[in-house]
Structure formats: structure tokens, C-alpha cells
Design a protein around this motif. Structure first.
Motif, PDB file in Angstrom:
ATOM      1  N   ALA C  16       1.017  -1.132   0.054  1.00  0.00           N
ATOM      2  CA  ALA C  16      -0.120   0.138   0.240  1.00  0.00           C
ATOM      3  C   ALA C  16       0.862   1.406  -0.079  1.00  0.00           C
ATOM      4  CB  ALA C  16      -1.056   0.055   1.202  1.00  0.00           C
ATOM      5  N   LEU C  17       1.891   1.303   0.833  1.00  0.00           N
ATOM      6  CA  LEU C  17       2.787   2.291   0.803  1.00  0.00           C
ATOM      7  C   LEU C  17       3.662   2.711  -0.706  1.00  0.00           C
ATOM      8  CD1 LEU C  17       4.435   1.776   4.165  1.00  0.00           C
ATOM      9  CD2 LEU C  17       3.149   3.743   3.673  1.00  0.00           C
ATOM     10  N   CYS C  18       3.544   1.641  -1.416  1.00  0.00           N
ATOM     11  CA  CYS C  18       4.343   1.966  -2.425  1.00  0.00           C
ATOM     12  C   CYS C  18       3.320   2.249  -3.683  1.00  0.00           C
ATOM     13  CB  CYS C  18       4.636   0.478  -3.292  1.00  0.00           C
ATOM     14  SG  CYS C  18       6.185  -0.250  -2.250  1.00  0.00           S
ATOM     15  N   ARG C  19       2.041   2.853  -3.281  1.00  0.00           N
ATOM     16  CA  ARG C  19       1.154   3.664  -4.374  1.00  0.00           C
ATOM     17  C   ARG C  19       0.736   2.715  -5.445  1.00  0.00           C
ATOM     18  NH1 ARG C  19       0.265   8.385  -2.063  1.00  0.00           N
ATOM     19  NH2 ARG C  19       2.045   9.613  -0.864  1.00  0.00           N
ATOM     20  N   PRO C  20       0.287   1.624  -5.009  1.00  0.00           N
ATOM     21  CA  PRO C  20      -0.169   0.638  -6.387  1.00  0.00           C
ATOM     22  C   PRO C  20      -1.147   1.294  -6.953  1.00  0.00           C
ATOM     23  CG  PRO C  20      -0.705  -0.576  -4.195  1.00  0.00           C
ATOM     24  CD  PRO C  20       0.032   0.910  -3.935  1.00  0.00           C
ATOM     25  N   GLN C  21      -1.336   0.989  -8.202  1.00  0.00           N
ATOM     26  CA  GLN C  21      -2.548   1.624  -9.061  1.00  0.00           C
ATOM     27  C   GLN C  21      -3.619   0.646  -9.365  1.00  0.00           C
ATOM     28  OE1 GLN C  21       0.318   3.576 -11.357  1.00  0.00           O
ATOM     29  NE2 GLN C  21      -1.218   5.259 -11.490  1.00  0.00           N
ATOM     30  N   VAL C  22      -3.017  -0.962  -9.680  1.00  0.00           N
ATOM     31  CA  VAL C  22      -4.131  -1.759  -9.869  1.00  0.00           C
ATOM     32  C   VAL C  22      -3.635  -3.050  -9.081  1.00  0.00           C
ATOM     33  CG1 VAL C  22      -4.864  -3.153 -11.729  1.00  0.00           C
ATOM     34  CG2 VAL C  22      -4.659  -0.877 -12.049  1.00  0.00           C
ATOM     35  N   ILE C  23      -4.347  -3.507  -8.445  1.00  0.00           N
ATOM     36  CA  ILE C  23      -4.193  -4.964  -7.657  1.00  0.00           C
ATOM     37  C   ILE C  23      -5.219  -5.675  -7.994  1.00  0.00           C
ATOM     38  CG2 ILE C  23      -4.124  -6.126  -5.591  1.00  0.00           C
ATOM     39  CD1 ILE C  23      -3.554  -3.397  -4.242  1.00  0.00           C
ATOM     40  N   CYS C  24      -4.883  -6.947  -8.540  1.00  0.00           N
ATOM     41  CA  CYS C  24      -5.862  -8.120  -8.730  1.00  0.00           C
ATOM     42  C   CYS C  24      -5.455  -9.265  -8.303  1.00  0.00           C
ATOM     43  CB  CYS C  24      -5.736  -8.427 -10.372  1.00  0.00           C
ATOM     44  SG  CYS C  24      -4.021  -8.070 -10.941  1.00  0.00           S
ATOM     45  N   ALA C  25      -6.393 -10.058  -7.911  1.00  0.00           N
ATOM     46  CA  ALA C  25      -6.485 -10.947  -6.674  1.00  0.00           C
ATOM     47  C   ALA C  25      -7.067 -12.240  -7.044  1.00  0.00           C
ATOM     48  CB  ALA C  25      -6.930 -10.402  -5.360  1.00  0.00           C
ATOM     49  N   TYR C  26      -6.561 -13.305  -6.794  1.00  0.00           N
ATOM     50  CA  TYR C  26      -7.456 -14.516  -6.747  1.00  0.00           C
ATOM     51  C   TYR C  26      -7.027 -15.376  -5.407  1.00  0.00           C
ATOM     52  CZ  TYR C  26      -9.549 -18.965  -8.363  1.00  0.00           C
ATOM     53  OH  TYR C  26     -10.319 -20.059  -8.326  1.00  0.00           O
ATOM     54  N   PRO C  27      -7.839 -16.007  -4.839  1.00  0.00           N
ATOM     55  CA  PRO C  27      -7.365 -16.582  -3.516  1.00  0.00           C
ATOM     56  C   PRO C  27      -6.798 -17.721  -3.724  1.00  0.00           C
ATOM     57  CG  PRO C  27      -9.887 -16.749  -3.869  1.00  0.00           C
ATOM     58  CD  PRO C  27      -9.129 -16.062  -5.011  1.00  0.00           C
ATOM     59  N   ILE C  28      -5.830 -17.826  -2.714  1.00  0.00           N
ATOM     60  CA  ILE C  28      -4.916 -19.261  -2.585  1.00  0.00           C
ATOM     61  C   ILE C  28      -4.331 -19.098  -1.289  1.00  0.00           C
ATOM     62  CG2 ILE C  28      -2.940 -18.902  -4.058  1.00  0.00           C
ATOM     63  CD1 ILE C  28      -3.140 -21.710  -4.769  1.00  0.00           C
ATOM     64  N   THR C  29      -4.439 -20.218  -0.593  1.00  0.00           N
ATOM     65  CA  THR C  29      -3.681 -20.379   0.824  1.00  0.00           C
ATOM     66  C   THR C  29      -2.319 -20.641   0.510  1.00  0.00           C
ATOM     67  OG1 THR C  29      -5.557 -21.619   1.651  1.00  0.00           O
ATOM     68  CG2 THR C  29      -3.529 -21.606   2.817  1.00  0.00           C
TER      69      THR C  29
END
Lengths: 328, 192, 417
Positions: C16-29
Motif C-alpha cells: 500500500a505504501l508503494c502507491r499501487p494503482q491496480v491490484i488483482c487478486a485470486y485467493p489461494i492459501t
């Protein structure tokens, strides 16, 4: 007996015609068209996809005042348009992988949005292989999220670039390299196949349409209409492939027209899962007229007519006509 | 280094108990490492969590096999899982129960291993009473603070307030305070 | 600011501190907590100027990242194990296209048999894809490496994987120092892409390249990673100057100056190794260890310099090249090219098996007295179970191997009812 006389124009509205009021002219007729897919690409003579892509992307460029990024799946279009070290594309264009055009486009759209570039629009495009098969998961994901992407599928009904192998868009009975015309049931098996326009509708997305290179104005109009809408949109364009279909290169548009006029490829539009418009067939033709022009269906006619299978194909066309109300 | 192993079942807050303990230690300016031992994540399955506390940074990355203290959140595990494995000779055992050691079938154990300091805490009942849910981890932590001498009640309370939203936090704090008082009385009785 | 938080949360804060602009997520343990943390930050508004996209597969996750990064947005995603494999095509694609995506790998074993616990097989499976691979020893380092990773990726136009041990680090609560936004901003400038999809200046990205140019493209990718060998220590030094702690870098030696036996390892096990080194040093053994921070590019020269004075090297591997032995060992051996040293490959910690200080001390003592005779040693292997299984196969026993072993261990009932 009085029968209604049907009048219809042809010459006046042929697609390149400039002898029309400006607002009636097609995008392609304009000298200021983008030529997004410029000459010099390596497509086969008579390639329906090259034709469709040029019309579609130029229409999109005009509709967005050239604020467009295109994401291309692996396939014929990608391969023949970017033979290293040349490119035919005059627009911002990226090719990533075979199955991820829809997802990459979602990423482009998100990036533009987050950078405040709300005027930049995104098109993802691919062939039937990259759309209905390997790209299906990503396509459905893009639809489900209602990402602001127009996905255009150029459907030539097989994996043409790799040598004409069967896809889930290959029609019953068609000969391909992996559904050869041998044995008791030559060609592609019936009872298989995927209707992606209907599947797109089932996702409830803002706009779905089918189009054909037989009616290029209609194709341009649909792309233009789609670009006026935000959210997930899908256009499925029927594009004959002379090489894969075994049709004459000069017959591409004729073959495409016969597909439409037989009822095998219905032209319609839908919004949020409901059909909103369908193009009537002016003069219905039996499916034979369409099939006879393509060597991939030759085994249905020689050494003898396969009446049963032809009847089955005719029945499919009849069902489409009934379903979409294509004949008055 | 002080090492704690917490046993319980999924859904009883075993992991968050270890985490809160580590936060409490952190708030006292110490280094602490808390981590779970996962099986498949389902309610009711035996679960372990660990907490190490030290004054230097903790480099070790292995499960706690020789704990200084055991916290048992579910006594139905007593005769099913080898809970006491590796417990240090002068280790401390804290059981979530309203019953005595004899009633729990631990009379012999208590006699033979009398060098262990063993305590019980009616944690589930206290949780039900103050918070309305039978999650025993907080009362057990307070009890641990009272009996182990490793952590202060104030730190446990601060960790509670750090983790939960206000109303739930205060209910837990009341449960913790009562558990602490009960444990102090038990400890004093044992020392006497 | 000092905090006591879960490793995943520390990483989420760093990203978050790196100022991301797009985060995409798919769950996996076991990476899920990271993206959940970031998702919450975006949704609550705590992390502004960022789009969080829930995708339908890992393949989609990295594909979305490719589109986003190519369009000039700073992009992040995370995965583990099976998920990394599922996006494998895109992993190679991102590197080949030179897109500075940063991705966390919560290291987890790859099935079959399905296993959710930690080892390095996932990162290893993608070691030659062209991504930079950095390994974190602690949660503090995991946090710090993400900040360095964005800087590194964007400087080179090369994607970076930050690898942290699943559960052992991701799910461990420990103390971390979370830097200030001002400090991170000073270290990490805004993303200035070298190539970007922009209608104003259209380019074609992703053309087909044939035999006439492919080799050169690949050579340049290799060259880029060799440049990273210089840049990684530089960025680590700069990080230390600004944030006040040593983090990252190519490798980290521990008590190796006069060591006769040096242990080499990746990731969190280095902590336990250091405890073992201290205990054995106290007993008079001249032993040291070195943690590899950058696995790709592999620090051949730097490692050679650390090892050349030793007599014996023990490589601990949380991965296995089936049919061959070690993977990390291969790199170590290359580093020692021409130097005569006793080398031992020890496979340990596979599928999350605990690596204990006690086992390690026994192992290192055995190594020191020439007790490791096999070319590859499997630490804490249950020989009885293996022998029984081999005998069962010899007798023509049928049924899956894994289940048979579980039955032996009493984990699974022989029969139900």
C-alpha cells in the motif's frame, strides 16, 4: 392474388459509397478513416477476418475519437498483422497470450481508469479458438465483472492459424484436420458446440450482438453502438476463411451472406440478456446453397447426398429463424 | 525465551489467542512470535498455536516442541491428543474447565507430575457470561497472566482493546479481569 | 512505526505504501490474507488511487496485471503453489514483455499430493521464466523487499517475485517496523514506464519474433538480470541509508569469516540455522551460514567469495529436482566452479515438515565428521515408512502411494466401518 412487393436498395448503400449525405456514409468510405489495420499484413487472399477487423476497429476509432487500445489474442489476426519486424497496426495494440485477451483488456481498462484517462476505451479481440475455448474462462470473468471492455470475436469456426483444427465453434459436419471427413460420421460431430452470443447474454451484460462481413454497414453500426455503451460488451462476427472452409477467395462475402440468409448465422442484438433487434432475412435460401460453396462440407454432397445430416443442419437454421423472428 | 503452546479446536480462537499474547508481549517492549499449526481449516478440528516471547529478536522457525506453558482450551482433547508432549519439567498447565483435576481424570497425572504447576479456569463460562459467546481464549490469557508471571494483565487488556471493536473489547476486558482474579486466588492457594 | 502484526498484513501495508494503482487478486492459501488486507484498504478508502479487481483465476490475475502494467499503472498481485503454475504462461509472458509487475509468492508446495504447507517448489518451478526472485528471511524483510522490488522492477523493466515462506512467515505474528509514506515516496518515485499503451503515441507490443531475432531478445533478458546483480546491492544500500536497517541484497553471510563449514539456505529457515550456528560455535565448531537473498539472478561471484575459504558446504533445500537432487545446490556448485570443496545437498522441509534446530545441529555435526555419505540427504526421512512402502510395491500392492503411507502413519483409517 395480391402479394406484397418487397423493395430493397443495394447499390446506393454499398459500403464505400460517398455519393450520400455525410451522415449516411460508412466509416470506411471516409478518407479520414484510421486504417487501423493497414495494408501490408500477411492475411490470405479473401480473408474474412482481415476485412472484419479493419471495419470494426476503424469504426471503434471513429466512435472514440481515436482514444482506443486494442488487445489481441494469439491467432490469425495477430500473426498476420505483426510479422516481425513489421506491424500493420496504426493504433495502440498489445498481444499477450492465446487465452487471456479479455483479462488483459480488463487490466488495460482498469489502468486507464485509475490514471484518470476516462476517454480511453478498450477492445479485446480474438478468433473463435481464443474466445470460445481457451479464452472462455477469462471472457466469462470479464463479463461477470462488467468490465468496460468490448470483446470482438472473429469467428471462422476453427483454429485456422495452426492448420484448421476443430474448435467449439466448428459447426456440425464440418471437416477440419481433427474432425476429418472419414468413417461413418465424417466431419464434426453433431450435438457439440457452444453458442457464445447466447452465453454472453446469459451473463446479463449491457450489449451483445452478432454481425457478419456480409453486411459491413451493420457491422460498423453495431461496433459504433457498442462503443457508446460502458460496461462489458460482446460482438460475434462471422468471418469466412477461404483456406479453412475450402471456399473461393472471391466468394468470401457471398458465403457470409448465404450463412445469414439461410438462417444459420442470425444477426441480432441484445441488451441485458434480452434480444432487442434482429435483422430480417430478405430472401431465405436453403442451407445447401451455403454449404455447397465450401469444400469442408463436400462429403455431405458426394459421393451421395447425406440427406439426414443436411436435414439436421436445415433444422438448425429453421430453429434460428423461428427463435429470432427472421422471416416475416 | 519463554514458549507457550495452545491447544484447542477450530473456532475456539486458539490462533487469535496466541496472537493476542504476542501483542501483549510486544506492548511490554518484548519480542514475540505467534503462529498457528494448521490442519485443514474446519470447525472442531484439533488446532495448535504457538507463542514465543523473548527480549532479543526471535530467529527460530519451528513449532514449539518443549513449551514452558500449555494452555488447553478444550479438555475433550485431553485423552485424544498427546497434549503434554515436551512440556518442560517446571512447566505450567492451564486448563479451560470448571472441573477439578480428579474429575478430569488427571489425578494420577497431577500426582506423578506434581512439579508441573496446574491451574484451571472456567474460561468458556466467563466468556459466555460477559461476552455472550463461549470463546475461551481471552479469559485463559488473563489467567495465564496471573499464573505464569510472564505477562501483565494490563498488557493483555491492551491487546484485547487493540483487537476488538469497543463494545466487544470491554466485554472481553471484564471477562479477563474476572479470570485474572480467580487465577490469582488459585495461585495463592497453591503457594500456601 | 513498530507494529506487532501478521506477516501478510505487513506485506499488505508495504504494498500500500508503494502507491499501487491496480491490484488483482485470486485467493489461494497461504497468500490470501495479503490480498484481503489490500482489498480492505482499497474498499475503505484507506488506499486511494487504486483499483482492486477480483479475478476468476490466477491466469486471469497475472493477465490483468499484464494489461495494467503495459498501460502505465503500477501493478501488484500475489499467489502460491498451484496458482503460480496456473498462471505459468503469463509468468513467462510478463517477463518476455518486460513489464515491471511485482508479485508476492507465499511459498507453498506443489501437488500432487495436494499440500498447503510451505516449501519452495512453487518459486523454483518458475526460476527460468525471467523474473527476478528475491527471498525474505523474516517478515520485516518481506515488508522491505516489496518496496525494493517495485524500485528494482521499474528500473530494469523486469518483473520481480518476492518469495516468503507460507504459514511460517505469512501467518506469523511478529514485530515489524512499518516505514512512513514520506520515506517510501523518497525511495520509490512514481512509475515512469519505458513502454506504454497510449492512443496518443500508438505502439505495437507483443509481436511475433522469429529465428532472426529471438536469440538477441533472450540475450538482452539475460543481460538485464546480470545488471540486476549490480543494482540489487545498490538498492539495498540505499534502503539501509534511508530506512536504517539491512534488508535485501544478494546474500547475507553469518559468522562465515573463519568458518570451515558453511550452510547455504533460502528464506526463513536461515533464522533457525543461525541459532544452530551459535549453539555449535559455542561448542567449538567453526561453522557459519549464508542466506541467499536473490535467487534470480543467482549471485555466483558473491557466493564464491563467501565460500571459497571453507572446507565444506551444506546446502539446505526446501525443493527437490526429482530424479536429480538439489536445485539451489546447482547454483552453489556453479559458484564453486574450480574450487575443491566437500558439498552436501540436504532436502528438508518439504510440504511443511518442520526443520528443527536439533535436527540441524545433528546434521551439521554429521557433515563435519564426514557422516553424510549419500549425494543427497533427506533430513528426518521416515526410513521405516519408505521401506514398508517399497516392500508393498514389490509385493504387487495396489492403490495410491500417498494414501498407503497415510494409512501407515495412522492418519487415515484403513477401512471405514
Amino acid at each position: 392474388m395480391n402479394s406484397p412487393v418487397k423493395f430493397y436498395q443495394t447499390g446506393t448503400f454499398t459500403v464505400g459509397n460517398r455519393l450520400l449525405d455525410a451522415d449516411l456514409r460508412s466509416v470506411q468510405s471516409a478518407t479520414t478513416r484510421t486504417n487501423s489495420l493497414n495494408s501490408g499484413h500477411r492475411a490470405c487472399q479473401g480473408c474474412g477476418e482481415a476485412l472484419g477487423a479493419r471495419y470494426a476497429i476503424d469504426a471503434a476509432m471513429r466512435a472514440t475519437s481515436s482514444q482506443l487500445v486494442a488487445v489481441n489474442a494469439t491467432g490469425c489476426l495477430e500473426v498476420f498483422s505483426t510479422p516481425y519486424p513489421e506491424t500493420s497496426w496504426q493504433i495502440a495494440w498489445i498481444h499477450s497470450l492465446f487465452g487471456n485477451a479479455a483479462a488483459v483488456a480488463s487490466g488495460v481498462a482498469a489502468a486507464m481508469r485509475v490514471q484518470g484517462r476516462h476517454d480511453v476505451r478498450v477492445i479485446a479481440q480474438g478468433g473463435d479458438g481464443g474466445t470460445t475455448d481457451i479464452g472462455f474462462g477469462c471472457l466469462s470473468g470479464m463479463f461477470e465483472r462488467n468490465d468496460d471492455v468490448l470483446y470482438i470475436c472473429y469467428d471462422n469456426e476453427a483454429y485456422m492459424n495452426t492448420g484448421v483444427q476443430r474448435s467449439s465453434a466448428t459447426p456440425p459436419a464440418a471437416r477440419t484436420a481433427t474432425t476429418p471427413a472419414v468413417g461413418p460420421h465424417p466431419g464434426n460431430v453433431a450435438g457439440t458446440g457452444k453458442n457464445v452470443p447466447l452465453i454472453a447474454m446469459a451473463h446479463g451484460i449491457p450489449y451483445v450482438a452478432t454481425a457478419s462481413v456480409a453486411n459491413l454497414r451493420d457491422l460498423e453500426d453495431k461496433v459504433t453502438r457498442a462503443m457508446g455503451i460502458h460496461g462489458a460488451r460482446y460482438i460475434h462476427i462471422h468471418v469466412p476463411c477461404p483456406l479453412g472452409w475450402g471456399s473461393a477467395p472471391a466468394d468470401t462475402i457471398k458465403v457470409a451472406r448465404l450463412a445469414v440468409e439461410s438462417g444459420l448465422f442470425p444477426l441480432f442484438e441484445a441488451e441485458y440478456g434480452e434480444v432487442t433487434a434482429a435483422t430480417k432475412i430478405r430472401q431465405r435460401v436453403p442451407v445447401d446453397e451455403y454449404l455447397e460453396l465450401q469444400k469442408r462440407f463436400a462429403h455431405l454432397f458426394a459421393p451421395q447426398r447425406d440427406d439426414a445430416r443436411l436435414a439436421a443442419i436445415q433444422a438448425t437454421a429453421d430453429r434460428n429463424v423461428a427463435r429470432f423472428g427472421l422471416v416475416d | 525465551m519463554f514458549q507457550v503452546r495452545i491447544h484447542g479446536r477450530g473456532g475456539q480462537g486458539v490462533v487469535s489467542g496466541a496472537e493476542m499474547l504476542s501483542v501483549a508481549a510486544f506492548l511490554e517492549g518484548r519480542h514475540a512470535q505467534a503462529f498457528p499449526s494448521f490442519g485443514s481449516e474446519r470447525m472442531g478440528a484439533p488446532v495448535m498455536a504457538f507463542c514465543r516471547i523473548d527480549d532479543r529478536p526471535i530467529r527460530l522457525r519451528e513449532p514449539v516442541t518443549e513449551p514452558d506453558a500449555l494452555i488447553v482450551q478444550d479438555t475433550t482433547l485431553l485423552h485424544q491428543v498427546d497434549l503434554f508432549n515436551g512440556l518442560k519439567p517446571d512447566g505450567c498447565i492451564l486448563l479451560n474447565s470448571t472441573r477439578s483435576f480428579e474429575e478430569l481424570g488427571l489425578a494420577e497425572f497431577a500426582r506423578d507430575f506434581h512439579h508441573y504447576r496446574m491451574f484451571t479456569c472456567p474460561a468458556s463460562e466467563l466468556a459466555m457470561k460477559h461476552v455472550g459467546r463461549p470463546v475461551p481464549n481471552v479469559p485463559l490469557l488473563a489467567s495465564f497472566a496471573a499464573t505464569s508471571g510472564i505477562i501483565r494483565l494490563e498488557s493483555v487488556i491492551a491487546a484485547i482493546r487493540d483487537k476488538f471493536p469497543e463494545k466487544v473489547a470491554e466485554a472481553n476486558v471484564r471477562a479477563a479481569e474476572e479470570a485474572y482474579a480467580i487465577a490469582r486466588r488459585q495461585a495463592e492457594a497453591q503457594d500456601a | 512505526m513498530l507494529k506487532q502484526v501478521e506477516g501478510s498484513w505487513a506485506v499488505a501495508e508495504a504494498v500500500a505504501l508503494c502507491r499501487p494503482q491496480v491490484i488483482c487478486a485470486y485467493p489461494i492459501t497461504p497468500q490470501t490474507h495479503i490480498v484481503e488486507g489490500l482489498g480492505e484498504m482499497v474498499k475503505s478508502g484507506a488506499l486511494g488511487g487504486c483499483e482492486f479487481i477480483n479475478v476468476e483465476s490466477e491466469f486471469a490475475a497475472l493477465s490483468v496485471a499484464i494489461g495494467s502494467s503495459a498501460s502505465g499503472a503500477r501493478t501488484y498481485t500475489a499467489t502460491s503453489s498451484q496458482g503460480l503454475l496456473f498462471m505459468a504462461e503469463a509468468v513467462y509472458n510478463a517477463a518476455g514483455l518486460g513489464l515491471p509487475i511485482v508479485m508476492t509468492i507465499g511459498n507453498r508446495a506443489i501437488g500432487a499430493p495436494i499440500n498447503i504447507w510451505n516449501d519452495h517448489s512453487d518459486s523454483m518451478s518458475m526460476r527460468d521464466a525471467g523474473w527476478i526472485q528475491l527471498f525474505a528471511e523474516t517478515n520485516q524483510e518481506a515488508l522491505d523487499l516489496h518496496i525494493q522490488a517495485f524500485r528494482l522492477a521499474e528500473a530494469l523493466s523486469c518483473p520481480v517475485m518476492v518469495c516468503m515462506d507460507g504459514f511460517i512467515l505469512t501467518h506469523a505474528y511478529e514485530q515489524v517496523d512499518v516505514p512512513s509514506q514520506a520515506d517510501v515516496d523518497a525511495y520509490l518515485p512514481p512509475f515512469a514506464p519505458r513502454q506504454v499503451l497510449d492512443p496518443a503515441e500508438p505502439v505495437t507490443i507483443g509481436a511475433m519474433v522469429g529465428p532472426e531475432a529471438f536469440t538477441e531478445v533472450k540475450y538482452l533478458a539475460h543481460h538485464k538480470q546480470l545488471r540486476a546483480l549490480e543494482l540489487i546491492p545498490q538498492l539495498a544500500a540505499e534502503f539501509q541509508a534511508r530506512f536504517g536497517r539491512a534488508s535485501g541484497g544478494l546474500l547475507r553471510p553469518y559468522r562465515t569469516e573463519d568458518a570451515e563449514l558453511v550452510v547455504v539456505a533460502l528464506g526463513s529457515v536461515n533464522g533457525t540455522v543461525q541459532e544452530a550456528v551459535d549453539a555449535l560455535r559455542a561448542r567449538g565448531m567453526r561453522i557459519g551460514s549464508v542466506g541467499i537473498g536473490s535467487f534470480r539472478p543467482f549471485p555466483l561471484a558473491a557466493l564464491r567469495a563467501v565460500l571459497m575459504g571453507a572446507k565444506r558446504v551444506v546446502v539446505l533445500e526446501k525443493s527437490l529436482a526429482v530424479g536429480l537432487g538439489g536445485i539451489l545446490s546447482d547454483g552453489v556448485r556453479k559458484a564453486l566452479s574450480g574450487i575443491a570443496l566437500q558439498g552436501h545437498t540436504v532436502i528438508c522441509g518439504l510440504g511443511g515438515r518442520a526443520i528443527t534446530q536439533k535436527s540441524l545441529e545433528g546434521l551439521f555435526e554429521a557433515a563435519a565428521r564426514d557422516g553424510l555419505t549419500d549425494p543427497v540427504t533427506f533430513l528426518d526421512l521416515n526410513e521405516a515408512v519408505v521401506a514398508r512402502e517399497l516392500e508393498r510395491e514389490r509385493q504387487g500392492g495396489r492403490g495410491p502411494t500417498a494414501e498407503s503411507i497415510l494409512r501407515q502413519l495412522g492418519t487415515v483409517a484403513s477401512r471405514i466401518g
